[in-house]
Design a protein around this motif. Structure first.
Motif, PDB file in Angstrom:
ATOM      1  N   ASP A  45       0.961  -1.280  -0.212  1.00 24.03           N
ATOM      2  CA  ASP A  45      -0.079  -0.150   0.035  1.00 24.03           C
ATOM      3  C   ASP A  45       0.912   1.051  -0.029  1.00 24.03           C
ATOM      4  O   ASP A  45       0.695   2.338  -0.775  1.00 24.03           O
ATOM      5  CB  ASP A  45      -1.002  -0.034   1.142  1.00 24.03           C
ATOM      6  CG  ASP A  45      -2.009  -1.081   0.950  1.00 24.03           C
ATOM      7  OD1 ASP A  45      -2.229  -1.490   0.157  1.00 24.03           O
ATOM      8  OD2 ASP A  45      -2.389  -1.481   2.169  1.00 24.03           O
ATOM      9  N   ALA A  46       2.016   1.152   0.740  1.00 28.85           N
ATOM     10  CA  ALA A  46       2.753   2.457   0.530  1.00 28.85           C
ATOM     11  C   ALA A  46       3.598   2.600  -0.392  1.00 28.85           C
ATOM     12  O   ALA A  46       3.755   3.772  -0.856  1.00 28.85           O
ATOM     13  CB  ALA A  46       3.654   2.101   2.108  1.00 28.85           C
ATOM     14  N   HIS A  47       3.869   1.364  -0.981  1.00 32.34           N
ATOM     15  CA  HIS A  47       4.484   1.484  -2.413  1.00 32.34           C
ATOM     16  C   HIS A  47       3.665   2.295  -3.344  1.00 32.34           C
ATOM     17  O   HIS A  47       4.003   2.981  -4.077  1.00 32.34           O
ATOM     18  CB  HIS A  47       5.104   0.079  -2.964  1.00 32.34           C
ATOM     19  CG  HIS A  47       5.466   0.146  -4.262  1.00 32.34           C
ATOM     20  ND1 HIS A  47       6.904   0.635  -4.507  1.00 32.34           N
ATOM     21  CD2 HIS A  47       5.275  -0.397  -5.275  1.00 32.34           C
ATOM     22  CE1 HIS A  47       7.247   0.477  -6.023  1.00 32.34           C
ATOM     23  NE2 HIS A  47       6.021  -0.121  -6.135  1.00 32.34           N
ATOM     24  N   HIS A  48       2.479   1.722  -3.531  1.00 31.94           N
ATOM     25  CA  HIS A  48       1.291   2.231  -4.354  1.00 31.94           C
ATOM     26  C   HIS A  48       1.280   3.833  -4.360  1.00 31.94           C
ATOM     27  O   HIS A  48       1.092   4.772  -4.930  1.00 31.94           O
ATOM     28  CB  HIS A  48       0.044   1.512  -4.390  1.00 31.94           C
ATOM     29  CG  HIS A  48       0.063   0.176  -4.925  1.00 31.94           C
ATOM     30  ND1 HIS A  48       0.218  -0.294  -6.291  1.00 31.94           N
ATOM     31  CD2 HIS A  48       0.021  -1.036  -4.238  1.00 31.94           C
ATOM     32  CE1 HIS A  48       0.487  -1.519  -6.358  1.00 31.94           C
ATOM     33  NE2 HIS A  48       0.077  -2.133  -5.088  1.00 31.94           N
ATOM     34  N   LEU A  49       1.176   4.152  -2.959  1.00 35.02           N
ATOM     35  CA  LEU A  49       1.086   5.679  -2.725  1.00 35.02           C
ATOM     36  C   LEU A  49       2.245   6.466  -2.966  1.00 35.02           C
ATOM     37  O   LEU A  49       2.030   7.418  -3.736  1.00 35.02           O
ATOM     38  CB  LEU A  49       0.707   5.792  -1.252  1.00 35.02           C
ATOM     39  CG  LEU A  49       0.645   7.218  -0.573  1.00 35.02           C
ATOM     40  CD1 LEU A  49      -0.607   7.674  -1.161  1.00 35.02           C
ATOM     41  CD2 LEU A  49       0.652   7.267   0.835  1.00 35.02           C
ATOM     42  N   VAL A  50       3.418   5.922  -3.001  1.00 30.35           N
ATOM     43  CA  VAL A  50       4.581   6.587  -3.313  1.00 30.35           C
ATOM     44  C   VAL A  50       4.689   6.802  -5.071  1.00 30.35           C
ATOM     45  O   VAL A  50       4.971   7.764  -5.629  1.00 30.35           O
ATOM     46  CB  VAL A  50       5.982   5.934  -2.867  1.00 30.35           C
ATOM     47  CG1 VAL A  50       7.132   6.409  -3.539  1.00 30.35           C
ATOM     48  CG2 VAL A  50       5.973   6.116  -1.137  1.00 30.35           C
ATOM     49  N   VAL A  51       4.217   5.633  -5.621  1.00 27.38           N
ATOM     50  CA  VAL A  51       4.129   5.583  -6.878  1.00 27.38           C
ATOM     51  C   VAL A  51       3.052   6.498  -7.616  1.00 27.38           C
ATOM     52  O   VAL A  51       3.497   7.264  -8.510  1.00 27.38           O
ATOM     53  CB  VAL A  51       3.897   4.067  -7.713  1.00 27.38           C
ATOM     54  CG1 VAL A  51       3.757   4.108  -9.180  1.00 27.38           C
ATOM     55  CG2 VAL A  51       5.227   3.247  -7.344  1.00 27.38           C
TER      56      VAL A  51
END
Length: 88
Positions: A62-68
């Motif tokens: 979820d954090a990765h998707h937010l950063v992307v």
């Protein structure tokens, strides 16, 4: 002690099975078979059986998707700013 499953418990389990299917861990036939078991489940233990051989969901995803998503939005704003500057 046996704990009865709620509709929300079933929906959470189905959502997890959908994610595992999308990730390629389950075939559509396996998903259909497990979904049938989920709909028939009366206890949390019966639900747990349907996901016992699958990895736990990754929290960092979820954090990765937010950063992307943020990086893409920032790039779009930068491109629009340059285009605006060039046109004015």
């Amino acid at each position: 002690m046996t704990v009865r499953a709620s509709d929300n418990d079933r929906e959470r389990t189905l959502a997890a099975l959908r994610e595992h299917t999308a990730a390629g861990r389950l075939t559509l036939d396996e998903f259909a078979e497990r979904a049938s078991t989920v709909y028939a489940a009366r206890t949390l233990g019966e639900l747990a059986v349907t996901t016992a051989d699958l990895p736990e969901p990754e929290q960092q995803g979820d954090a990765h998707h937010l950063v992307v998503t943020f990086a893409i939005a920032l790039a779009v704003v930068a491109v629009l700013g340059v285009l605006y500057w060039m046109l004015t």
